[in-house]
Scaffold this active site. Structure first.
Site, PDB file in Angstrom:
ATOM      1  N   GLY A  41       9.277   4.445   5.072  1.00 47.69           N
ATOM      2  CA  GLY A  41       8.403   4.262   6.230  1.00 47.69           C
ATOM      3  C   GLY A  41       7.974   2.820   6.341  1.00 47.69           C
ATOM      4  O   GLY A  41       7.848   2.099   5.348  1.00 47.69           O
ATOM      5  N   GLY A  43       5.310   0.330   8.937  1.00 49.01           N
ATOM      6  CA  GLY A  43       4.383   0.219  10.056  1.00 49.01           C
ATOM      7  C   GLY A  43       3.937  -1.210  10.243  1.00 49.01           C
ATOM      8  O   GLY A  43       4.440  -2.136   9.590  1.00 49.01           O
ATOM      9  N   TYR A  45       1.205  -2.555   9.369  1.00 49.19           N
ATOM     10  CA  TYR A  45       0.395  -3.112   8.294  1.00 49.19           C
ATOM     11  C   TYR A  45       1.049  -3.055   6.918  1.00 49.19           C
ATOM     12  O   TYR A  45       0.554  -3.691   5.993  1.00 49.19           O
ATOM     13  CB  TYR A  45      -0.957  -2.385   8.249  1.00 49.19           C
ATOM     14  CG  TYR A  45      -1.713  -2.492   9.551  1.00 49.19           C
ATOM     15  CD1 TYR A  45      -2.354  -3.677   9.901  1.00 49.19           C
ATOM     16  CD2 TYR A  45      -1.757  -1.428  10.442  1.00 49.19           C
ATOM     17  CE1 TYR A  45      -3.032  -3.797  11.098  1.00 49.19           C
ATOM     18  CE2 TYR A  45      -2.444  -1.537  11.643  1.00 49.19           C
ATOM     19  CZ  TYR A  45      -3.078  -2.715  11.970  1.00 49.19           C
ATOM     20  OH  TYR A  45      -3.743  -2.831  13.166  1.00 49.19           O
ATOM     21  N   GLY A  46       2.128  -2.319   6.758  1.00 43.25           N
ATOM     22  CA  GLY A  46       2.726  -2.231   5.442  1.00 43.25           C
ATOM     23  C   GLY A  46       3.917  -1.299   5.407  1.00 43.25           C
ATOM     24  O   GLY A  46       4.420  -0.862   6.441  1.00 43.25           O
ATOM     25  N   VAL A  48       6.047   2.065   3.143  1.00 42.77           N
ATOM     26  CA  VAL A  48       5.958   3.183   2.212  1.00 42.77           C
ATOM     27  C   VAL A  48       7.310   3.290   1.510  1.00 42.77           C
ATOM     28  O   VAL A  48       8.356   3.365   2.163  1.00 42.77           O
ATOM     29  CB  VAL A  48       5.610   4.508   2.918  1.00 42.77           C
ATOM     30  CG1 VAL A  48       5.549   5.641   1.900  1.00 42.77           C
ATOM     31  CG2 VAL A  48       4.287   4.388   3.663  1.00 42.77           C
ATOM     32  N   LYS A  62       2.597   3.246  -1.154  1.00 46.38           N
ATOM     33  CA  LYS A  62       2.249   2.466   0.031  1.00 46.38           C
ATOM     34  C   LYS A  62       1.874   1.070  -0.411  1.00 46.38           C
ATOM     35  O   LYS A  62       0.965   0.890  -1.229  1.00 46.38           O
ATOM     36  CB  LYS A  62       1.101   3.111   0.803  1.00 46.38           C
ATOM     37  CG  LYS A  62       0.784   2.361   2.094  1.00 46.38           C
ATOM     38  CD  LYS A  62      -0.021   3.177   3.080  1.00 46.38           C
ATOM     39  CE  LYS A  62      -0.167   2.423   4.395  1.00 46.38           C
ATOM     40  NZ  LYS A  62      -0.876   3.223   5.425  1.00 46.38           N
ATOM     41  N   ASP A 154      -6.032   7.268  14.510  1.00 44.37           N
ATOM     42  CA  ASP A 154      -4.604   6.941  14.659  1.00 44.37           C
ATOM     43  C   ASP A 154      -3.773   8.213  14.690  1.00 44.37           C
ATOM     44  O   ASP A 154      -2.760   8.324  13.998  1.00 44.37           O
ATOM     45  CB  ASP A 154      -4.157   6.022  13.520  1.00 44.37           C
ATOM     46  CG  ASP A 154      -2.870   5.262  13.848  1.00 44.37           C
ATOM     47  OD1 ASP A 154      -2.507   5.192  15.047  1.00 44.37           O
ATOM     48  OD2 ASP A 154      -2.240   4.743  12.913  1.00 44.37           O
TER      49      ASP A 154
END
Length: 327
Positions: A41, A43, A45-46, A48, A62, A154
């Protein structure tokens, strides 16, 4: 040792946990302690990562880059996630938080499956029966979050993880934007279809120094609205609008119907839904935040039909599976 300063008297359990975590945050090299298998994953901001610990336990890691992540923000996300993780419809945590030279990170339960967004057929959605199973579980998770005085902020299909392909078990994830109820928002820099109209009113337009609207208090009603949009998306396979502003024709059409349902026709892309379903959407997506229902009230609509068997636009739904969707 890292410290956030003394914890003031009367601070919340989250703030106390943040201070304790800051004092015990260990320094480690990710590749020395974890075998990174692949990225699962990514996104804004970071990332996974799918990893195995040196004891060979599979988990999701994460990691948030220090270059774009403040320590306090990382601690808030980790501690909130840990505080919520014992709920069966929320992703669990291992209680492992650390920092490397370049990242902050924490280990969470590995959900072997896809997120909800990955199984939505564009302009088709997913079967009504699966939508209802998903709705009940996400509503349960949100009810729990709201009872603790928090707002997720979110809610979207990408943050609903599936343990199976039929939504028998789903888990809510990603608490990077979660805030305490009552936190004030001064402005936002962009909109998403899930954002309630009062949040869209906080957009700082290009060239503006400040927004005209007063600061917005973060309330569970923001999650309620986003939850309503999520249900529309997974029932149809498309968004009801781009943003909740008068410049969006689809939103304006829905707004006109909401304000005067007796005189304004049901918007075209909503005609596929039954009267009971439209009542549910009307309560979830009320334009006035004070008039929105609690998320758990969705459970009272699960026993009713949501999608018409023969819709007004000629589309046919058979045994809960939508064969085509067009607006």
């Amino acid at each position: 040792m890292i410290t956030l300063g003394s914890v003031p008297e009367g601070s919340s359990p989250i703030e106390e946990l943040m201070e304790l975590t800051a004092q015990s945050l260990c320094q480690l090299n990710i590749k020395e302690h974890f075998n990174v298998i692949k990225e699962i994953g990514r996104g804004k901001y970071g990332r996974v990562l799918l990893v195995t610990h040196r004891c060979r336990t599979p988990m999701a890691l994460k990691v948030l880059p220090k270059a774009s992540t403040k320590l306090k923000g990382f601690l808030r996300e980790y501690c909130i996630s840990l505080h919520l993780s014992h709920h069966p419809c929320i992703v669990g945590l291992f209680g492992i938080a650390f920092q490397s030279d370049e990242h902050y990170g924490f280990a969470q339960e590995l959900v072997v499956g896809r997120d909800l967004f990955a199984v939505i057929q564009p302009r088709v959605g997913i079967p009504e029966s699966a939508v209802k199973r998903c709705a009940v579980q996400v509503a349960s998770a949100l009810e729990f979050i709201h009872q603790l005085g928090l707002v997720h902020r979110d809610i979207k299909p990408e943050n609903v993880l599936l343990l199976d392909t039929h939504c028998q078990r789903v888990k809510l994830a990603d608490f990077g934007l979660t805030q305490k109820q009552g936190t004030l928002i001064q402005y936002i820099t962009g909109t998403l279809p899930y954002m309630a109209p009062e949040l869209c009113a906080m957009v700082l337009e290009e060239g503006q120094d400040e927004v005209k609207a007063p600061p917005l208090s973060v309330q569970p009603s923001l999650d309620t609205f986003a939850f309503g949009v999520l249900l529309f998306c997974i029932l149809t396979g498309f968004f009801p609008w781009e943003h909740c502003m008068n410049t969006d024709d689809f939103y304006q059409e829905f707004s006109d119907w909401q304000q005067n349902p007796e005189k304004s026709p049901v918007p075209s892309q909503w005609k596929r839904f039954t009267p009971a379903c439209m009542e549910m959407f009307g309560r979830l997506l009320a334009l006035d935040a004070n008039e929105r229902c609690l998320v758990e009230e969705v459970k009272g609509f699960v026993g009713k039909e949501w999608v018409r068997s023969k819709r007004l636009n000629g589309l046919v739904e058979d045994s809960g599976k939508i064969s085509a969707c067009q607006s």
